[in-house]
Structures are given as structure tokens and as C-alpha cells.
Scaffold this motif. Structure first.
Motif, PDB file in Angstrom:
ATOM      1  N   ARG A 187       0.813  -1.207   0.000  1.00 60.71           N
ATOM      2  CA  ARG A 187       0.000   0.000   0.000  1.00 60.71           C
ATOM      3  C   ARG A 187       0.855   1.268   0.000  1.00 60.71           C
ATOM      4  O   ARG A 187       0.640   2.177  -0.797  1.00 60.71           O
ATOM      5  N   GLU A 188       1.868   1.286   0.895  1.00 59.03           N
ATOM      6  CA  GLU A 188       2.701   2.480   1.021  1.00 59.03           C
ATOM      7  C   GLU A 188       3.482   2.733  -0.271  1.00 59.03           C
ATOM      8  O   GLU A 188       3.594   3.875  -0.732  1.00 59.03           O
ATOM      9  N   ALA A 189       4.010   1.651  -0.867  1.00 59.52           N
ATOM     10  CA  ALA A 189       4.766   1.797  -2.109  1.00 59.52           C
ATOM     11  C   ALA A 189       3.845   2.271  -3.234  1.00 59.52           C
ATOM     12  O   ALA A 189       4.211   3.147  -4.023  1.00 59.52           O
ATOM     13  N   ALA A 190       2.628   1.717  -3.289  1.00 59.11           N
ATOM     14  CA  ALA A 190       1.676   2.122  -4.331  1.00 59.11           C
ATOM     15  C   ALA A 190       1.295   3.586  -4.152  1.00 59.11           C
ATOM     16  O   ALA A 190       1.168   4.326  -5.132  1.00 59.11           O
ATOM     17  N   ASP A 191       1.129   4.017  -2.890  1.00 58.77           N
ATOM     18  CA  ASP A 191       0.790   5.418  -2.617  1.00 58.77           C
ATOM     19  C   ASP A 191       1.862   6.353  -3.172  1.00 58.77           C
ATOM     20  O   ASP A 191       1.554   7.388  -3.773  1.00 58.77           O
ATOM     21  N   LEU A 192       3.131   5.976  -2.964  1.00 55.70           N
ATOM     22  CA  LEU A 192       4.227   6.819  -3.433  1.00 55.70           C
ATOM     23  C   LEU A 192       4.244   6.886  -4.960  1.00 55.70           C
ATOM     24  O   LEU A 192       4.336   7.968  -5.544  1.00 55.70           O
ATOM     25  N   ALA A 193       4.122   5.726  -5.588  1.00 54.03           N
ATOM     26  CA  ALA A 193       4.121   5.690  -7.058  1.00 54.03           C
ATOM     27  C   ALA A 193       2.942   6.496  -7.615  1.00 54.03           C
ATOM     28  O   ALA A 193       3.085   7.264  -8.568  1.00 54.03           O
ATOM     29  N   ASP A 194       1.768   6.333  -6.991  1.00 54.42           N
ATOM     30  CA  ASP A 194       0.584   7.063  -7.454  1.00 54.42           C
ATOM     31  C   ASP A 194       0.743   8.569  -7.272  1.00 54.42           C
ATOM     32  O   ASP A 194       0.323   9.349  -8.128  1.00 54.42           O
ATOM     33  N   ALA A 195       1.334   8.966  -6.141  1.00 54.69           N
ATOM     34  CA  ALA A 195       1.506  10.392  -5.864  1.00 54.69           C
ATOM     35  C   ALA A 195       2.384  11.048  -6.927  1.00 54.69           C
ATOM     36  O   ALA A 195       2.141  12.183  -7.338  1.00 54.69           O
ATOM     37  N   ILE A 196       3.404  10.316  -7.378  1.00 56.80           N
ATOM     38  CA  ILE A 196       4.294  10.847  -8.422  1.00 56.80           C
ATOM     39  C   ILE A 196       3.534  11.005  -9.741  1.00 56.80           C
ATOM     40  O   ILE A 196       3.594  12.047 -10.391  1.00 56.80           O
ATOM     41  N   THR A 197       2.809   9.957 -10.113  1.00 52.90           N
ATOM     42  CA  THR A 197       2.044   9.996 -11.361  1.00 52.90           C
ATOM     43  C   THR A 197       0.985  11.092 -11.314  1.00 52.90           C
ATOM     44  O   THR A 197       0.794  11.839 -12.274  1.00 52.90           O
TER      45      THR A 197
END
Lengths: 200, 200
Positions: B40-50
């Protein structure tokens, strides 16, 4: 205007602030850097994060990170399969590889014994190490843990445990770092350098 | 084993190394943190960048970053629309907002005049500022640029330019930082504090 940035920017700053070694100011700087970078670079970063979570796993033999298990090191026939170097973390494997002095196998514990953080021997990848030593093909285990309290405790624990198995157990030499000043060495390091002195 | 990590990990380390303020060791530490964090945390970071690249744009009026243009500050009827504070970067808007002392509008230049980096007045968001001053509703422009060589050059340039328009132009006070020691102030800062002295 609230004292936070508009939605997406603040979410990016918050996400970066959670990473180790990045404070709120650093996270803000990175967020604006990403905002100003080209689409490609930002997409590469986002993809790299998603990809690492999807692809990277732990080697079933040595516990190191890898994309295929067993990992390339465990499968490499040119490496010396009779020596295992025990380290705390995957990044320690990389540090030892960089010396180009070691050609045996590795075993990654995933940490060190640390009662303060509730990490005991059972939380480490130790059972698997004993299993690897079971068939008698390994003749030496090098304990290469961090030279701090947790690393020393783990070294002591493992050297006692492995002495029962009857395998040669060694540990990294303590002493003066190359390029340092004798004057600035702490007493414990200098003491170890003295007790571990060799013929010149 | 090569002296780099397996594919995905190395790509993540490389991507993080490109960010400002993150060196190779820091990037490695972050990569292993992400590897160990939950999905979840990793996906949040990737999504925030996109998301930040997809959603954030620049306000057509003031040049600040925002998700809707014109930005909430430019549209806010409770703010004083007769004062414009000119800053270099979006993050400077946030710094001034944090003081809670300013309730006017902003204008973000997108940098400062810097001949060494080939940044001249035409590379900055200045034409748009003159346009905003055209209808006579603005009575004061506060120049809040960084107190360094580039900021001073830009302040001088803008104050000359705006004096022709016949609008009150002010700049931030120079002087001793609050909580600092007089003994450690540099001569220029102390000189400015002296020349800018006020009745106690």
C-alpha cells in the motif's frame, strides 16, 4: 489558502517525507523537482517503485533479494560453495562484493539480535542457515555482522551455535580503518588492533 | 554477480539517485525501505508521483502551482487584491503564507535573473506581472526575492521597471534574524540592520 499545498503536491510531499533520510524540506524540494522534470523521468521513478515491489523476492536459499530464486550467486558454479559469509542485510552482500576479495556464498539474516527492538534469534533467518550446513559441503562460516552491540551479540550467539555443529567459524578482523589516523581511533578499536596484531 | 543489484532494485536506486539531495547511499537505503514496506505504502508513493504530473499545472494569473487555474488564492474574495507579493518560486508562497502576516495576492516569477545560468528577464514570468498591474487595481508590489546576488539583481531590475508604471514598490526588510547572535552576524547583514534601524 491553507498552510499546505494544493492536493496532489501535498500528497507527494507527505509520501516522500515518510522515506528514511528525507525531512519535510527535502521532500518539498524533491516534489518541486519532480513537478519540473519531464514526464518520462517521473514515469520512470513511479514505474521503478511499482516494479521493485512486483518483481523482487527473497532467495529461498540465502535470503538475499533477487528476481529469480535461487539467486544468481547461489546458482553460480564458479563460486566457492564450501564457504558461507553471514551478513545482516542484502546491502552488506553488495559491500563485500565490492571488495572483490570474496568468492564464496552468502547468507542474509535479515537483521541482528536486538532485545530493545524485540528481535530475537527466532526472528532471523538462522534455521535456514543450519539447514544449509547439514550436508557437510560447507567447511567455513564467516560471520560478517556490523561491529556494533547488536552485531556483536549476534556474532556471539551464532559462533556458540555453530561450534556445536563442528564447522570452522571465523569473523571479520577488527582494527584501524585504512587511511585513518591512529590519534583519532577510539580505545576499543585501537585495543582490538593491538590484540589482533600480525607480523609485519 | 556484478557489482550492481539485480535489475529492478538497481533501477530503483538509480531513479532515486537522480533526485536532489539524495546520494547513492541514501538511494540504496530508500530502495530497501520500499522493498520492506507494505504494498500500500509503495503504491501510494508511485501514485503520488504519477498524480502530481497529471494534475498540477501553473495558475494562468499568478504563475503559482495549482490544480485548478486560476488558483484558489487568485480567486479568494477575502484576500486583498490591491497588493501583489512577487516571489521566485512556488515554495516561497508557502513560506510567506506560514507567517500569517500577509493577505494579498502573489506573483511567482519562476526564478531570478542569473546571467551565469543564462536566465534573463525574458525567461521570467514578468510580462504577466505588468499585465496584472495594467488596470490600476493594484496599489503596491512587494518584492520578496531571495536575499542573494540573483535575488538582489532581480529586485533592482523589477523596482526600476515598476517605478515607471508609477506603483508603490516595497521590498522585504534586511536585518538580523530573530533569535540570532549579533556577534555572529555578517557585516553586510549587520550594516543593513543598522541602516534600516527603527525607533524602539
Amino acid at each position: 489558502m491553507a498552510l499546505a499545498y494544493d492536493g496532489a503536491i501535498q500528497r507527494l510531499i507527505d509520501a516522500f517525507s515518510k522515506l528514511p533520510g528525507i525531512g519535510p524540506k527535502g521532500a518539498q524540494r524533491i516534489a518541486f523537482y519532480i513537478l519540473g522534470s519531464d514526464e518520462r523521468e517521473a514515469a520512470d521513478l513511479a514505474d521503478a517503485i511499482t516494479e521493485v515491489k512486483a518483481k523482487v523476492k527473497f532467495c529461498e536459499v540465502c535470503g538475499n533479494v533477487c528476481e529469480a530464486s535461487p539467486c544468481p550467486v547461489c546458482l553460480d558454479p564458479r563460486r566457492d560453495h564450501s564457504i558461507i559469509c553471514v551478513v545482516e542485510e542484502p546491502k552488506d552482500v553488495m559491500s563485500i562484493e565490492r571488495t572483490r576479495e570474496y568468492h564464496g556464498l552468502y547468507h542474509v539474516l535479515g537483521g541482528a539480535i536486538n532485545p530493545m527492538a524485540n528481535v530475537g534469534p527466532n526472528d532471523l533467518n538462522i534455521a535456514k542457515l543450519l539447514e544449509r550446513l547439514g550436508d557437510g559441503s560447507v567447511t567455513e562460516v564467516i560471520l560478517a555482522l556490523d561491529p556494533n552491540i547488536e552485531g556483536e551479540a549476534t556474532t556471539t550467539y551464532l559462533s556458540r551455535l555453530l561450534s556445536q555443529v563442528g564447522i570452522k567459524v571465523t569473523r571479520l578482523a577488527s582494527g584501524l580503518p585504512v587511511g585513518s589516523d591512529l590519534e583519532y581511533a577510539d580505545e576499543i578499536t585501537l585495543g582490538r588492533a593491538l590484540s589482533g596484531r600480525r607480523e609485519a
